[in-house]
Design an enzyme around this catalytic site. Sequence first.
Site, mmCIF file in Angstrom:
data_model
loop_
_atom_site.group_PDB
_atom_site.id
_atom_site.type_symbol
_atom_site.label_atom_id
_atom_site.label_comp_id
_atom_site.label_asym_id
_atom_site.label_seq_id
_atom_site.Cartn_x
_atom_site.Cartn_y
_atom_site.Cartn_z
ATOM 1 C CE1 TYR A 140 82.118 116.540 11.310
ATOM 2 C CE2 TYR A 140 81.482 118.135 12.980
ATOM 3 C CZ TYR A 140 81.545 116.840 12.537
ATOM 4 O OH TYR A 140 81.045 115.843 13.318
ATOM 5 C CE LYS A 191 85.207 104.037 1.140
ATOM 6 N NZ LYS A 191 85.061 102.607 1.481
ATOM 7 C CG ASP A 223 85.361 100.427 4.355
ATOM 8 O OD1 ASP A 223 86.568 100.730 4.475
ATOM 9 O OD2 ASP A 223 84.899 99.928 3.314
ATOM 10 C CG ASP A 247 81.437 113.087 15.000
ATOM 11 O OD1 ASP A 247 81.456 113.279 16.228
ATOM 12 O OD2 ASP A 247 80.383 112.978 14.338
ATOM 13 C CG ASP A 251 80.200 108.988 19.301
ATOM 14 O OD1 ASP A 251 80.994 109.841 19.744
ATOM 15 O OD2 ASP A 251 78.965 109.154 19.267
HETATM 16 C C1 IPM Z 1 81.578 115.749 19.036
HETATM 17 C C2 IPM Z 1 80.151 116.124 18.721
HETATM 18 C C3 IPM Z 1 80.157 117.392 17.886
HETATM 19 C C4 IPM Z 1 80.858 117.095 16.578
HETATM 20 C C5 IPM Z 1 78.774 118.021 17.634
HETATM 21 C C6 IPM Z 1 78.006 118.245 18.921
HETATM 22 C C7 IPM Z 1 78.875 119.287 16.853
HETATM 23 O O1 IPM Z 1 79.492 115.074 18.099
HETATM 24 O O2 IPM Z 1 82.283 116.585 19.620
HETATM 25 O O3 IPM Z 1 81.978 114.633 18.707
HETATM 26 O O4 IPM Z 1 80.250 116.579 15.641
HETATM 27 O O5 IPM Z 1 82.057 117.391 16.495
HETATM 28 MG MG MG Z 2 80.618 113.250 18.058
#
Ligand code: IPM
Ligand code: MG
Length: 357
Positions: A140, A191, A223, A247, A251
Site C-alpha cells: 500500500y 506467501k 492462499d 484487506d 472481507d
Molecule cells: C479497507 C478498505 C480500504 C483499504 C480502502 C477503502 C482504501 O478496503 O479499509 O479495508 O484498502 O484499506
Molecule cells: Mg478492504
Amino acid sequence: MYKILTLPGDGIGPEVVQVAAQVLKHVAKTFHLVFETEEALIGGASIDQYGKPLVDEVIQKAKQADAVLLGAVGGPKWENLSHHLKPEAGLLGIREALGLYANLRPAMVYDSLVDASSLKKEIVSGTNILVVRELTGGIYFGKPKGIQKNEDGTERGFNTEVYSTPEIERIAQKAFQLARKRKRQVCSVDKSNVLESSVLWRQVVTQVAKRFPDVQLSHMYVDNCAMQLIRQPKQFDVIVTSNLFGDILSDEAAMLTGSIGMLPSASMGERLALYEPVHGSAPDIAGQDKANPLATILSCAMMLKYSFDLLDVSISVENAVKKVLEDGFRTQDLSHDGSCQMVGCREMGRLVCERIN
Ligand code: IPM
Ligand code: MG
C-alpha cells in the site's frame, strides 16, 4: 471527559456515524460519562469542500482527540480523479499521518445470525476470529510505485511490497499481546514460498514468538488461509498478516458473520486510534436509512474498550447489539425470515440504545 473526532465521510458514512453518535450520547447519559464530539471532513466530502481528500487541519484535530470515529469514504462521483486525489487517499493518508499500524478486525458469528451466512450453520457457528492487519506498510505504501511509459509505447504499472524488521516486530507483538486475552493462538499468514518480504515476515514473527511462550504460533500461506477460512473457520483465533493480505482476508472473514455490515474495526498506533466499520460507503443505499449501523456501533464499543479503558461499558454496548439481534430485529443486509422484523438504520440505533443499561 473524552474528546472524539467524528469523520462521517461519504455514502452511508454520515448515516451510520450519526446513529453511532446517538448511541454514544446514550452511553454517556447511562454511565455518567462526558464525550465531547467534533465533526470534520474526509474523503469525497473533503474533496468537494477543499479540493483534496484530507487537509492538515483535520490531521491536527485527530491528533488532539482521544479517539477518532470514521464512517466510510468513496463513491462514483470521485472515481475518475487521479489516484492521490481520490477519497481513498484520505483514508490511507490519515492512517499514515497518525501512525495507525495495527488494524484489528474481529469477525464474530452471533448465534442469532448463524443462518445469515452463505456458509452452512455447522461451519460458521461459534466462529470468533481476530484479524490483525498491518496497516501502514507493505504494498500500500511501498516505493517505488507508479505508471511509466516504456520505450515501445506500452506502459508499466508497479508497486513495491516491502517490510522492515521493526514494522513486522511491532505488529507481531501486538498480535501476541491480543492473543493473550483470547485463546492464545496466533496464525501468521504470508506467501513465503514466493515472496522475499514474506520470508523476512515469517522469520521475524518466529523470533517475536519466543517472547510469548504461552501463545501458540502457526504459519500459513495466504492462499491456503483463504481456503481454510471457509473450510473450517473455527480453527482460527488471531490471524496476523500484511496490509494487502489483511484487506482481502478480512472481507472474506466478514462473510462468515452474515454481512460485512456487522464488522467493526480499530486502527491503532502508539497513542492514537481510529475506529471505523469495515464496510465501505455503499453509495447504492446512501441516504435511504437502510444501512446497518451495527458495525459502527460495535466500533464505538471497541473505542470504549481500547481507547478509554471502559471495559464494562464496552461490554454493555456489545450485549445490547447481541440482544437486538436475538429480539429479531434486522437491517436489510441481514437475511431474515418471517420471525424477524426489518428496521432502518435510525430505528436500529434506537433499539440498541433501549437495550443499554
Ligand atoms: C479497507 C478498505 C480500504 C483499504 C480502502 C477503502 C482504501 O478496503 O479499509 O479495508 O484498502 O484499506
Ligand atoms: Mg478492504
